[in-house]
Write an enzyme that holds these catalytic residues in place. Structure first.
Site, PDB file in Angstrom:
ATOM      1  N   ILE A 115     -16.006  -3.353   1.923  1.00 14.34           N
ATOM      2  CA  ILE A 115     -16.086  -4.023   3.781  1.00 14.34           C
ATOM      3  C   ILE A 115     -14.608  -4.781   4.208  1.00 14.34           C
ATOM      4  O   ILE A 115     -15.247  -5.617   3.331  1.00 14.34           O
ATOM      5  CB  ILE A 115     -17.002  -3.859   3.991  1.00 14.34           C
ATOM      6  CG1 ILE A 115     -18.403  -2.944   3.891  1.00 14.34           C
ATOM      7  CG2 ILE A 115     -17.059  -3.842   6.373  1.00 14.34           C
ATOM      8  CD1 ILE A 115     -18.165  -1.371   4.081  1.00 14.34           C
ATOM      9  N   THR A 116     -13.828  -4.166   4.580  1.00 14.72           N
ATOM     10  CA  THR A 116     -12.669  -4.925   5.034  1.00 14.72           C
ATOM     11  C   THR A 116     -12.869  -6.100   6.183  1.00 14.72           C
ATOM     12  O   THR A 116     -14.103  -5.336   7.382  1.00 14.72           O
ATOM     13  CB  THR A 116     -11.373  -4.408   5.964  1.00 14.72           C
ATOM     14  OG1 THR A 116     -10.530  -3.250   4.379  1.00 14.72           O
ATOM     15  CG2 THR A 116     -10.305  -4.759   5.906  1.00 14.72           C
ATOM     16  N   GLN A 173      25.457   8.358  -9.903  1.00 17.20           N
ATOM     17  CA  GLN A 173      24.822   9.266  -8.901  1.00 17.20           C
ATOM     18  C   GLN A 173      23.109   9.516  -8.984  1.00 17.20           C
ATOM     19  O   GLN A 173      22.656   9.948  -8.183  1.00 17.20           O
ATOM     20  CB  GLN A 173      26.025  10.397  -9.833  1.00 17.20           C
ATOM     21  CG  GLN A 173      27.483  10.730  -9.129  1.00 17.20           C
ATOM     22  CD  GLN A 173      27.581  11.997 -10.118  1.00 17.20           C
ATOM     23  OE1 GLN A 173      27.152  12.693 -10.347  1.00 17.20           O
ATOM     24  NE2 GLN A 173      29.212  12.753  -9.245  1.00 17.20           N
ATOM     25  N   ARG A 177      23.155  -4.728  -7.061  1.00 17.06           N
ATOM     26  CA  ARG A 177      22.786  -5.538  -8.213  1.00 17.06           C
ATOM     27  C   ARG A 177      24.804  -4.005  -8.829  1.00 17.06           C
ATOM     28  O   ARG A 177      24.381  -3.742  -8.635  1.00 17.06           O
ATOM     29  CB  ARG A 177      21.736  -4.618  -8.634  1.00 17.06           C
ATOM     30  CG  ARG A 177      21.312  -4.540 -10.084  1.00 17.06           C
ATOM     31  CD  ARG A 177      21.564  -6.080 -10.313  1.00 17.06           C
ATOM     32  NE  ARG A 177      20.602  -5.887 -12.238  1.00 17.06           N
ATOM     33  CZ  ARG A 177      20.259  -6.557 -12.698  1.00 17.06           C
ATOM     34  NH1 ARG A 177      20.834  -8.268 -12.578  1.00 17.06           N
ATOM     35  NH2 ARG A 177      20.465  -5.929 -14.032  1.00 17.06           N
ATOM     36  N   ARG A 206      -7.347   6.728  10.452  1.00 20.81           N
ATOM     37  CA  ARG A 206      -6.827   7.752   9.042  1.00 20.81           C
ATOM     38  C   ARG A 206      -5.634   7.493   9.905  1.00 20.81           C
ATOM     39  O   ARG A 206      -4.500   7.949   9.489  1.00 20.81           O
ATOM     40  CB  ARG A 206      -7.280   8.856   9.475  1.00 20.81           C
ATOM     41  CG  ARG A 206      -8.446   8.701   7.871  1.00 20.81           C
ATOM     42  CD  ARG A 206      -9.188  10.028   8.227  1.00 20.81           C
ATOM     43  NE  ARG A 206     -10.373   9.767   7.187  1.00 20.81           N
ATOM     44  CZ  ARG A 206     -11.124  10.596   6.800  1.00 20.81           C
ATOM     45  NH1 ARG A 206     -11.312  11.919   7.804  1.00 20.81           N
ATOM     46  NH2 ARG A 206     -12.253  10.480   5.950  1.00 20.81           N
ATOM     47  N   SER A 255      -4.057  -3.124   7.815  1.00 22.64           N
ATOM     48  CA  SER A 255      -5.827  -3.393   7.261  1.00 22.64           C
ATOM     49  C   SER A 255      -6.613  -4.021   8.275  1.00 22.64           C
ATOM     50  O   SER A 255      -7.876  -3.533   9.020  1.00 22.64           O
ATOM     51  CB  SER A 255      -6.214  -3.126   5.956  1.00 22.64           C
ATOM     52  OG  SER A 255      -5.581  -1.771   5.330  1.00 22.64           O
ATOM     53  N   GLU A 313     -10.428   4.982   2.980  1.00 26.27           N
ATOM     54  CA  GLU A 313     -10.867   6.750   4.920  1.00 26.27           C
ATOM     55  C   GLU A 313     -10.207   8.005   4.408  1.00 26.27           C
ATOM     56  O   GLU A 313      -9.567   9.340   4.982  1.00 26.27           O
ATOM     57  CB  GLU A 313      -9.681   6.303   5.745  1.00 26.27           C
ATOM     58  CG  GLU A 313      -8.742   4.522   5.846  1.00 26.27           C
ATOM     59  CD  GLU A 313     -10.700   3.859   6.747  1.00 26.27           C
ATOM     60  OE1 GLU A 313     -11.648   4.566   7.194  1.00 26.27           O
ATOM     61  OE2 GLU A 313     -10.088   3.067   6.633  1.00 26.27           O
ATOM     62  N   THR A 351     -18.719   2.308   3.313  1.00 27.60           N
ATOM     63  CA  THR A 351     -19.324   3.152   2.333  1.00 27.60           C
ATOM     64  C   THR A 351     -20.212   2.311   1.897  1.00 27.60           C
ATOM     65  O   THR A 351     -20.623   1.123   1.837  1.00 27.60           O
ATOM     66  CB  THR A 351     -17.911   2.754   1.692  1.00 27.60           C
ATOM     67  OG1 THR A 351     -16.496   3.635   2.289  1.00 27.60           O
ATOM     68  CG2 THR A 351     -17.570   3.060  -0.012  1.00 27.60           C
ATOM     69  N   CYS A 360     -14.549   8.029  13.661  1.00 26.65           N
ATOM     70  CA  CYS A 360     -13.820   6.706  13.888  1.00 26.65           C
ATOM     71  C   CYS A 360     -12.620   6.317  12.565  1.00 26.65           C
ATOM     72  O   CYS A 360     -12.254   5.946  12.623  1.00 26.65           O
ATOM     73  CB  CYS A 360     -15.044   5.806  13.188  1.00 26.65           C
ATOM     74  SG  CYS A 360     -16.055   5.395  14.563  1.00 26.65           S
TER      75      CYS A 360
END
Length: 386
Positions: A165-166, A281, A270, A245, A93, A365, A134, A240
């Site tokens: 907001i990143t 299976q 494991r 995206r 991101s 997004e 946003t 943008c």
């Protein structure tokens, strides 16, 4: 084995793309994997240190040309996003917002002066950008945005707020979208401008290794040359989002691959009932189904990359990729968690972290529902948004 080797999908890549992917994978292995569980647990990430590292590799705005950008293909950019998100969605991101949102907006819609001022330091990781669309009350409906920009002589005065907001808390510049009397316009806003404040959003359960913030604009005065002259109307910020995206289409596959690789390794080592659980299976059925979906998602991403490199990629095609690949990635993460049993919720393994992160990727997004409506409108010719 790498699950993507099942169909020999590396054979579809150029040697240059494979070399670039190897470089990004190595830096993720060295700079992200040893620390990301701690970053996630503590809710922090060294944005500037990572940006500087990524800038040296040419990963910031790598699909853009000029101004210190690498000018890479869409496929190369997608592969980089895949490898970054295999480390963590928050790390991908950081790169996506820097390059596909903030830098792309300035590159596509900015003046030459704005490009010269911002793009070279952003490409080098010396300046951090964010993208303010946003709002607290307007997410999937950006047309209803409440942030306003009004003329005052030769200046603009911005009032409002942006949410989720990143990069905002550490950003040097924000691309802010606001409503004016002439419609939606974009502005390159230095974050040290009087009236601009950003606060970190804490107590997140997802994307914890990502800096996320709220931006408050309190009568922020800007000269007219802060306006992005080519951005007119809502189509500008939406274009943008299409760029960002596209990166998510690839990035989600990285999180899914990391989960599946972890589950494969775990299932082989494991033992229960006197044998590796990989020998049961039901376990093999889970692994096979997940591997098939991962191959399909990858082939979809490759096709979209080919369209993008040919200049023929359309927004609804990106919606197909984002809807499918994120939906399948989160299903893979959840299924892998069942194979790891109780260990699946431990930070010792990346599966639960990826699953939590993908809960955010699923809705940012554009939510799945928004992308379904985009696709539905293309199929029927009828808009169901209103």
């Amino acid at each position: 084995m790498d699950p993507l080797e099942l169909l020999d999908l590396d054979g579809t890549l150029s040697p240059e793309d494979r070399d670039m992917r190897a470089v990004v994978r190595r830096v993720v292995d060295e700079r992200v994997r040893p620390h990301v569980a701690t970053w996630y647990e503590e809710g922090r990430v060294p944005v500037r240190e990572l940006a500087a590292e990524f800038g040296k590799l040419g990963l910031l705005g790598m699909h853009l040309t000029g101004y210190g950008c690498a000018g890479a293909t869409a496929t190369a950019y997608g592969l980089a996003c895949l490898e970054l998100e295999a480390g963590d969605s928050g790390v991908r991101s950081l790169v996506s917002v820097q390059g596909s949102l903030a830098m792309f907006a300035i590159h596509r819609y900015g003046s030459e002066e704005q490009r010269q001022r911002w793009l070279p330091p952003m490409a080098a990781g010396e300046a951090i950008g964010c993208f303010g669309l946003t709002e607290p009350d307007h997410g999937s409906d950006p047309a209803g945005m409440a942030t306003r920009a009004r003329r005052d002589g030769g200046d603009w005065v911005l009032t409002g707020g942006k949410m989720w907001i990143t990069n905002a808390p550490v950003a040097d510049v924000a691309v802010i979208w606001a409503r004016t009397d002439e419609g939606v316009r974009g502005f390159a806003v230095p974050m040290d401008t009087p009236g601009v404040t950003a606060r970190e959003i804490t107590h997140k359960m997802s994307l914890r290794a990502s800096s996320t913030g709220e931006i408050v604009l309190d009568d922020v005065r800007l000269p007219d040359d802060a306006r992005l002259p080519g951005a007119e109307g809502l189509k500008a910020p939406l274009s943008c989002l299409t760029e960002a995206r596209y990166g998510i289409v690839w990035g989600a596959l990285g999180a899914a691959r990391d989960c599946l690789t972890t589950a494969l390794d775990y299932a082989v080592s494991r033992e229960q009932f006197g044998r590796p659980i990989a020998g049961f299976q039901l376990t093999q059925a889970k692994l096979a189904d997940m591997a098939v979906e991962l191959q399909k998602g990858y082939l979809l991403a490759r096709h979209l990359g080919t369209l993008a490199d040919a200049g023929r990629l359309r927004p609804e095609q990106v919606s197909v990729g984002k809807l499918n690949n994120v939906r399948e990635a989160i299903a893979i993460a959840r299924q892998c968690r069942t194979i790891l049993g109780a260990n699946g919720i431990s930070a010792e393994y990346p599966v639960m972290r990826h699953a939590n992160n993908l809960e955010s990727v699923l809705t940012y997004e554009g939510t799945s529902e928004v992308h379904q409506l985009v696709i539905g409108q293309k199929l029927t010719g009828v808009s169901a948004f209103v």
